[in-house]
Design an enzyme around this catalytic site. Structure first.
Site, PDB file in Angstrom:
ATOM      1  CE  LYS A  28       7.408  11.427  65.194  1.00 30.67           C
ATOM      2  NZ  LYS A  28       6.785  12.150  64.077  1.00 30.67           N
ATOM      3  NE  ARG A  86      -3.773  11.685  62.007  1.00 32.77           N
ATOM      4  CZ  ARG A  86      -3.368  12.272  60.891  1.00 32.77           C
ATOM      5  NH1 ARG A  86      -4.021  12.066  59.752  1.00 32.77           N
ATOM      6  NH2 ARG A  86      -2.327  13.084  60.898  1.00 32.77           N
TER       7      ARG A  86
END
Length: 460
Positions: free
Chosen positions: A246, A320
């Protein structure tokens, strides 16, 4: 951090030295002194989650805004009042304020205590002196319920707000299991070897970069037995994005990526505290998503517990993956329904901001019940479609699935991915709390940090 008062709740008919006045849609209760009414007319609009001390009142008087009177607005108003009471060092220690007439002690009391909550990584925030809010003597049960609820939520918020480097993933799993046991849950912790044995290849892969292994907490409230309601919550203890790192700006907020797990565990503890008849099982998959020599790579293929293979397109779509195996573990016990909470996508923040969480899933009665619970508790949910066409973007090139789509409808495609790990016939709901799980800065109705959004929805 400035010194705060300790806020407590009372059930007492004794006279109070101060008053709390709700302001809804600009209206005050009928029996309000003229001085207070004049101040409100000149200086206080009553926006939800705002509070102001009345200047010139005969005795301490606090106005708090409840906006349009909806549960969300009322809860924010009481939280703002709780924060203002705890912050008012000029009050004499031991000051007692009368709760507004007709206030629900359980609802209002918990919101007041939530607003007074504070966290400081340097240690327990300093409290100097006390202040109390008194409800009628016959509200003792509601006051006790509010205090117990606040105790559970404060303990879980403390856990969620701690620095990610304080403990290894295994230590967090052990600490959360101990906290669950303290509040009446039966816990089991699955360690890295256990998860390999269970075939949880997706969860295990995400943890490789941190070198601490993946962990899974199962915490159960037995209730009266029967089919369970399964709650699954994402707990990425820190999300650096893995190899797909990130940007550095605001990365410190990524300790919030465990808030789904914290919320479902809090919900299960509330079920134990209220002795609810429904059996509830909370599943919390845990990992840190960091780059490292052993980290999962874009292009890698992992196999989840249900046998489906997943091509990793972006290692920053890791939530996920850990939820996939946790959903499979929950489904293996054949629950009556499954609901999951996760800080899953930035797209939901773009769509709904910080005022509602995204809701999708299978089984209209479950989805309708969760949305109704959100309206009643002030944790609003907004439905998003989960049409089969969205799943087409997830078809893998070299595996059954990809872990992300083409960049459009990001919240929905994430939900479509999770749907692949819930067997047909089990009602399932997915709640994306990325925009509601964390306050990034102090606000009038609460301190920065974890909100535990979702705990009340799943409890109710």
């Amino acid at each position: 951090m400035k010194t705060l008062r300790t806020l407590s709740l009372l059930a007492s008919s004794a006279p109070a030295a101060g008053e709390l006045y709700p302001v809804e849609d600009g209206r005050l209760p009928p029996s309000v002194p003229d001085t207070v009414r004049a101040f409100a007319a000149a200086s206080f609009e009553g926006a939800a989650g705002s509070a102001a001390w009345v200047v010139g009142a005969a005795r301490p008087s606090l106005l708090f805004g409840t906006g349009d009177g909806s549960p969300a607005a009322v809860r924010a108003g009481y939280a703002a009042a709780g924060k203002a009471l705890a912050s008012a060092r000029w009050l004499p220690s031991g000051a007692v304020f009368a709760a507004p007439e007709g206030a629900d002690a359980a609802f209002a009391g918990e919101a007041l205590l939530s607003g007074a909550y504070a966290f400081d990584a340097r240690g327990t925030p300093e409290r100097e002196g006390t202040v109390a809010v008194a409800f009628p003597a016959d509200a003792a049960d509601g006051v006790a319920q509010a205090a117990k609820t606040a105790e559970i939520l404060s303990a879980m918020r403390d856990e969620a707000n701690r620095s990610a480097s304080d403990r290894t993933t295994g230590q967090v799993a052990a600490d959360w299991a101990a906290l669950a046991a303290r509040f009446g849950l039966l816990s089991r912790v699955y360690g890295p070897e256990d998860l390999v044995g269970e075939g949880c290849g997706a969860l295990s892969a995400v943890a490789r970069g941190a070198g601490e292994g993946a962990w899974l907490l199962r915490a159960e409230w037995p209730g009266e037995g029967g089919e369970a309601a399964a709650l699954v919550g994402k707990a990425i203890l820190f999300d650096a994005g893995g190899i797909c790192l990130k940007p550095a700006k605001n990365m410190e907020w990524m300790q919030y990526d465990l808030c789904g797990g914290a919320a479902v565990l809090a919900a299960a503890m509330l079920c134990a505290a209220r002795q609810t008849p429904r059996r509830v099982v909370a599943w919390v998959p845990m990992a840190k998503n960091l780059p490292g020599r052993a980290a999962i790579l874009p292009g890698d293929v992992v196999r989840a517990k249900n046998g489906k293979t997943v091509e990793v397109i972006n290692t920053d779509a890791e939530g996920r993956l850990i939820l996939a195996d946790a959903l499979c573990m929950a489904a293996a016990e054949k629950p009556a329904a499954i609901a999951d909470a996760a800080t899953l996508t930035g797209a939901v923040v773009i769509a709904l901001g910080h005022y509602a969480a995204g809701l999708m899933g299978c089984g209209a009665p479950l989805l309708d019940a969760l949305r109704a619970a959100g309206e009643a508790t002030g944790e609003r949910l907004w439905p998003l479609p989960l049409w089969p066409v969205y799943g087409q973007a997830l078809k893998g090139r070299f595996a059954d699935l990809k872990n992300m789509g083409d960049g459009t409808a990001g919240t929905i495609t994430a939900g479509a991915f999770l749907k692949e790990f819930v067997p047909e016939g089990i009602p399932w709901a997915h709640v994306d709390i990325a925009g509601t799980a964390w306050k990034e800065a102090p606000e009038a109705d609460g301190a920065p940090g974890a909100t535990l959004f979702g705990a009340f929805i799943f409890f109710n």
